[in-house]
Design a protein around this motif. Structure first.
Motif, PDB file in Angstrom:
ATOM      1  N   ARG A 116     -63.857 -21.951 -30.947  1.00 12.40           N
ATOM      2  CA  ARG A 116     -63.357 -21.874 -29.576  1.00 12.40           C
ATOM      3  C   ARG A 116     -62.230 -20.870 -29.476  1.00 12.40           C
ATOM      4  O   ARG A 116     -62.127 -20.118 -28.527  1.00 12.40           O
ATOM      5  N   ARG A 117     -61.355 -20.861 -30.484  1.00 13.47           N
ATOM      6  CA  ARG A 117     -60.248 -19.910 -30.421  1.00 13.47           C
ATOM      7  C   ARG A 117     -60.756 -18.480 -30.506  1.00 13.47           C
ATOM      8  O   ARG A 117     -60.209 -17.580 -29.899  1.00 13.47           O
ATOM      9  N   ARG A 118     -61.808 -18.283 -31.312  1.00 13.37           N
ATOM     10  CA  ARG A 118     -62.298 -16.914 -31.460  1.00 13.37           C
ATOM     11  C   ARG A 118     -63.100 -16.478 -30.246  1.00 13.37           C
ATOM     12  O   ARG A 118     -63.167 -15.309 -29.937  1.00 13.37           O
ATOM     13  N   LEU A 234     -68.351 -11.817 -22.590  1.00  8.82           N
ATOM     14  CA  LEU A 234     -68.035 -11.537 -23.988  1.00  8.82           C
ATOM     15  C   LEU A 234     -66.763 -12.251 -24.426  1.00  8.82           C
ATOM     16  O   LEU A 234     -66.603 -12.593 -25.601  1.00  8.82           O
ATOM     17  N   ALA A 235     -65.871 -12.500 -23.473  1.00 11.06           N
ATOM     18  CA  ALA A 235     -64.657 -13.252 -23.801  1.00 11.06           C
ATOM     19  C   ALA A 235     -64.941 -14.734 -23.962  1.00 11.06           C
ATOM     20  O   ALA A 235     -64.087 -15.487 -24.431  1.00 11.06           O
ATOM     21  N   GLY A 236     -66.133 -15.173 -23.550  1.00 10.24           N
ATOM     22  CA  GLY A 236     -66.514 -16.564 -23.724  1.00 10.24           C
ATOM     23  C   GLY A 236     -66.330 -17.419 -22.500  1.00 10.24           C
ATOM     24  O   GLY A 236     -66.664 -18.599 -22.520  1.00 10.24           O
ATOM     25  N   ALA A 237     -65.808 -16.861 -21.409  1.00  7.39           N
ATOM     26  CA  ALA A 237     -65.514 -17.673 -20.234  1.00  7.39           C
ATOM     27  C   ALA A 237     -66.733 -17.841 -19.331  1.00  7.39           C
ATOM     28  O   ALA A 237     -67.057 -18.947 -18.903  1.00  7.39           O
ATOM     29  N   VAL A 238     -67.398 -16.755 -19.034  1.00  6.64           N
ATOM     30  CA  VAL A 238     -68.522 -16.781 -18.088  1.00  6.64           C
ATOM     31  C   VAL A 238     -69.832 -16.959 -18.844  1.00  6.64           C
ATOM     32  O   VAL A 238     -70.020 -16.408 -19.925  1.00  6.64           O
ATOM     33  N   GLU A 239     -70.710 -17.753 -18.276  1.00  2.00           N
ATOM     34  CA  GLU A 239     -72.062 -17.895 -18.805  1.00  2.00           C
ATOM     35  C   GLU A 239     -73.020 -17.181 -17.855  1.00  2.00           C
ATOM     36  O   GLU A 239     -72.926 -17.335 -16.638  1.00  2.00           O
ATOM     37  N   ILE A 240     -73.918 -16.411 -18.434  1.00  2.00           N
ATOM     38  CA  ILE A 240     -74.891 -15.659 -17.640  1.00  2.00           C
ATOM     39  C   ILE A 240     -76.261 -16.253 -17.890  1.00  2.00           C
ATOM     40  O   ILE A 240     -76.738 -16.291 -19.024  1.00  2.00           O
ATOM     41  N   SER A 309     -52.761 -17.737 -23.119  1.00  3.47           N
ATOM     42  CA  SER A 309     -52.755 -17.944 -24.566  1.00  3.47           C
ATOM     43  C   SER A 309     -54.004 -17.413 -25.260  1.00  3.47           C
ATOM     44  O   SER A 309     -53.941 -17.050 -26.433  1.00  3.47           O
ATOM     45  N   GLU A 310     -55.140 -17.375 -24.566  1.00  4.41           N
ATOM     46  CA  GLU A 310     -56.375 -17.013 -25.244  1.00  4.41           C
ATOM     47  C   GLU A 310     -57.073 -15.800 -24.653  1.00  4.41           C
ATOM     48  O   GLU A 310     -57.418 -14.866 -25.372  1.00  4.41           O
ATOM     49  N   LEU A 311     -57.291 -15.823 -23.353  1.00  5.19           N
ATOM     50  CA  LEU A 311     -58.064 -14.725 -22.766  1.00  5.19           C
ATOM     51  C   LEU A 311     -57.264 -13.429 -22.693  1.00  5.19           C
ATOM     52  O   LEU A 311     -57.767 -12.358 -23.033  1.00  5.19           O
TER      53      LEU A 311
END
Length: 738
Positions: A116-118, A234-240, A309-311
């Protein structure tokens, strides 16, 4: 409608590889470069998203089992999980499982935590690899992927351009400066999409609506929308997701509504394919097509709270294009902050003892232990909801007698959720109920912004902690509500609609709660209560405290007709006469079909011109049905007591109250139309008011059906339940008081 086409690619760096999908290989290479991925090789021509993601998933599923490490039992198990999981997460932003996944990777952190962090996109093959071969011909991995891709493409009718297969295009960093992207735009896009699942066009409207709402012209770069969504993916937030997900070239399912039964094929002018799948089930809500993308940002993953902190660190390292982004530190706008003080609920009337008890039970249920995380409903973003999943441990059933006043009972639970910063959806089956209910909820929660959503509502994408909407509108939400209150859970069109089950379930957070409220729960709900999958809260009596009228079953040997006129039983005519002229009551006469509504209505007009009726001119009888263009006007006239006898189909079984009402259900032996719940609802039209808290209900048929008996038993059970709990007054007092 926007079509999304793109490439399936293999990205490589020293000791790692990555399979992905993009509309712009140069963009992905730029973003993946800082992670050590140096080369991007497109494996396919530009394809509609549905086909491209099917190929991507097939390639990813083919990766485990290749080599000694992935052939271990643990890895095969993880690969199996991946195979199932990957079908619901768009183009596979999660990594292929590795042998060490799930083990402690850092102090106090599991592989999942570290992942998750990565970010979701982290490459597979963390094990050391040798330097990639200098020639593509000697690259076994690439050759195998290319061959597999060619085979898959042929299944969709794509012929290779070369005798050796489809050409592979290699992208390397060029050192050229690409377009710049502003972090504030990426952030604003995430705010607009959070908790939603939207088509591109809907997302554009959401952005525009937010700008109008804030009164600020942000000059959002709509032309960069696809790029910004790809960056967030690619940052992991949005799902396509593709709107239509392929399980195989001949097996498709709608991601949006979760259905596979009405997937059709037509020529598509956008993607150019002769055969492009689309969904007929959710077509009125927008066309879901194989080539049309859906973008989702789950509301329960708190990406905006994790922004700093992450994005932001990842974005500033990968997406700022050499410092062009400015490095601002945005905060969630005040209008969207969840720590706004709560006022309410303020009820327009005090709850009676029954309602207060039910309200307290709901609050206790809400606080009872940690919420049990449901299994993903309908396989998460793209699947279907099973009955077991719909009625899970995070649900409660409010079973209230007809006219018991159940809506306000949920307000205390709503207040609790809002008070701790949560979001609530109050969903109802129909638009007219939204229009009637929203002002009541607004009055109960003054100062709280209420967004009302229905077909034709001016506002569609506004942010609010409390949303009142039709169940159809839930289709645009994505795991965002801590509590869903579903009123009239047994009513059309929600009842029996797998699409709406799916939409309402997916709108709830994965650990969110749901309250089903109904006077007539379906059989599966009752079973779920017995199996302790639903918590039961009952309101067994009405606000006035008198028992529900228990229906009488009246048997007729046959229904008699003469020259297309119904010959009414003498007992029925005497009952109608006594009701109207003796008790000054109105009577609902329910019939099972449009034809019978017309025939019985005309027959009754003629019958009431004859003795024992006095001076009836026929205008005192009206009839209506679903095809009657004047049904709403007749409903209102009957509610205003402008005529006493109303022959109607089941369209009047809900949503209409008259103070002095008796009920007759004709042809009650018709089991195709009259089930137990329908009969209970029809009986519930009687005895609702304090003015006349009693009434008479007749079920007239040529035989006693199971539904008739079950309806009578249910009403007896509710009365007995109310009596045991001390909520009931003696029935005799009702007539004496009146």
């Amino acid at each position: 409608m926007v079509c999304l086409k793109g490439y399936v690619y293999l990205a490589r760096g020293r000791g790692q590889s990555w399979l992905g999908f993009t509309h712009d290989p140069a963009l992905d290479l730029t973003l993946l470069g800082p992670e050590g991925l140096e080369v991007l090789i497109s494996l396919t021509p530009s394809l509609p998203i549905g086909i491209a993601l099917f190929i991507l998933q097939e390639l990813r599923m083919s990766m485990p089992g290749d080599g000694p490490v992935r052939s271990s039992a643990l890895t095969r198990k993880l690969a199996g999980l991946w195979n199932g999981f990957s079908r619901r997460i768009g183009w596979g932003l999660f990594p292929v499982p590795e042998a060490d996944q799930g083990q402690e990777t850092t102090e106090g952190a599991t592989g999942d935590d570290a992942q998750r962090r990565r970010g979701r996109w982290w490459p597979w093959a963390a094990a050391e690899k040798t330097t990639p071969p200098s020639s593509m011909a000697g690259d076994r991995e690439l050759s195998r992927l290319s061959s597999r891709t060619a085979h898959l493409l042929k299944r969709f009718g794509y012929a290779p351009l070369l005798t050796s297969g489809f050409p592979l295009h290699v992208f390397r960093p060029t050192g050229e400066t690409g377009p710049g992207y502003r972090l504030e735009d990426i952030r604003h896009l995430a705010e607009c999409l959070e908790g939603r699942l939207l088509f591109t066009a809907e997302l554009e409207k959401a952005i525009a609506e937010r700008e109008r709402e804030g009164g600020v012209n942000r000059n959002f770069p709509i032309g960069q929308l696809e790029d910004l969504l790809q960056i967030l993916a690619l940052a992991g937030a949005v799902e396509i997701f593709p709107s239509i997900l392929l399980n195989s070239p001949d097996d498709a399912r709608c991601v949006r509504c979760g259905q596979s039964g009405r997937i059709s094929v037509s020529r598509c002018v956008r993607c150019g394919r002769e055969q492009c799948y689309y969904c007929e089930d959710c077509l009125p809500m927008g066309e879901a097509r194989l080539c049309r993308p859906l973008y989702g940002l789950a509301g329960d993953e708190e990406w905006l709270d994790r922004w700093q902190s992450e994005l932001l660190p990842w974005l500033t390292g990968a997406a700022d294009g050499g410092g062009r982004t400015g490095g601002d530190k945005p905060r969630r706008p005040d209008a969207q902050r969840e720590d706004v003080p709560l006022r309410g609920p303020r009820l327009a009337f005090p709850l009676n003892r029954m309602q207060e008890t039910a309200s307290l039970r709901l609050v206790e249920w809400l606080h009872a232990g940690a919420a049990v995380t449901d299994r993903p409903v309908g396989n998460g973003g793209d699947g279907r909801a099973s009955t077991e999943q719909r009625f899970s441990a995070n649900g409660a059933l409010v079973w209230a007698a007809c006219g018991a006043g159940k809506t306000e009972v949920s307000f205390a639970a709503i207040s609790q959720v809002l008070g701790r910063g949560g979001r609530v959806l109050f969903a109802v089956p129909r638009k007219d109920v939204v229009l009637e209910l929203a002002p009541r909820i607004q009055q109960a929660f003054p100062g709280e912004r209420i967004v009302s959503l229905y077909g034709g509502s001016a506002e569609k994408f506004g942010h609010s902690r409390l949303v009142v909407a039709t169940t159809h509108q839930a289709i645009r939400f994505y795991r965002t509500f801590d509590l869903v209150v579903l009123d009239e859970a047994d009513a059309f069109p929600y009842q029996g609609s797998a699409m709406l089950y799916h939409a309402v379930s997916r709108a709830r957070k994965r650990d969110g709660r749901i309250i089903f409220m109904t006077a007539t729960p379906e059989r599966q709900m009752k079973q779920a209560v017995q199996e302790k999958r639903l918590t039961l809260v009952t309101i067994p009596a009405r606000h006035h405290g008198y028992p529900l009228p228990v229906p009488r079953i009246i048997l007729e040997k046959e229904w008699r007709w003469q020259r297309e006129r119904m010959m009414f039983p003498e007992e029925l005519l005497r009952f109608l006469h006594r009701s109207v002229e003796g008790e000054f009551a109105q009577v609902f006469l329910f019939v099972p079909s449009v034809f019978l509504a017309q025939q019985v209505g005309e027959s009754l007009k003629a019958a009431t011109r004859m003795p024992p009726f006095n001076d009836f001119k026929g205008a005192w009888v009206e009839y209506s049905h679903s095809r009657d263009p004047d049904r709403e006007a007749k409903r209102q006239r009957f509610s205003r007591q402008l005529f006493p006898l109303f022959v109607t189909t089941s369209i009047m079984e809900r949503g209409i109250t008259v103070p002095r009402a008796n009920v007759v259900v004709l042809f009650a032996e018709n089991e195709r139309v009259y089930d137990e719940r329908t009969l209970v609802q029809m009986a519930g039209r009687s005895g609702r008011s304090t003015e006349r808290p009693y009434g008479e209900v007749w079920f007239m048929g040529t035989r006693v059906t199971a539904a008739m008996q079950e309806a009578v038993d249910t009403i007896h059970w509710l009365n007995e339940q109310a009596r045991r709990e001390g909520f009931l007054r003696p029935a005799e007092e009702a007539r004496e008081a009146n």
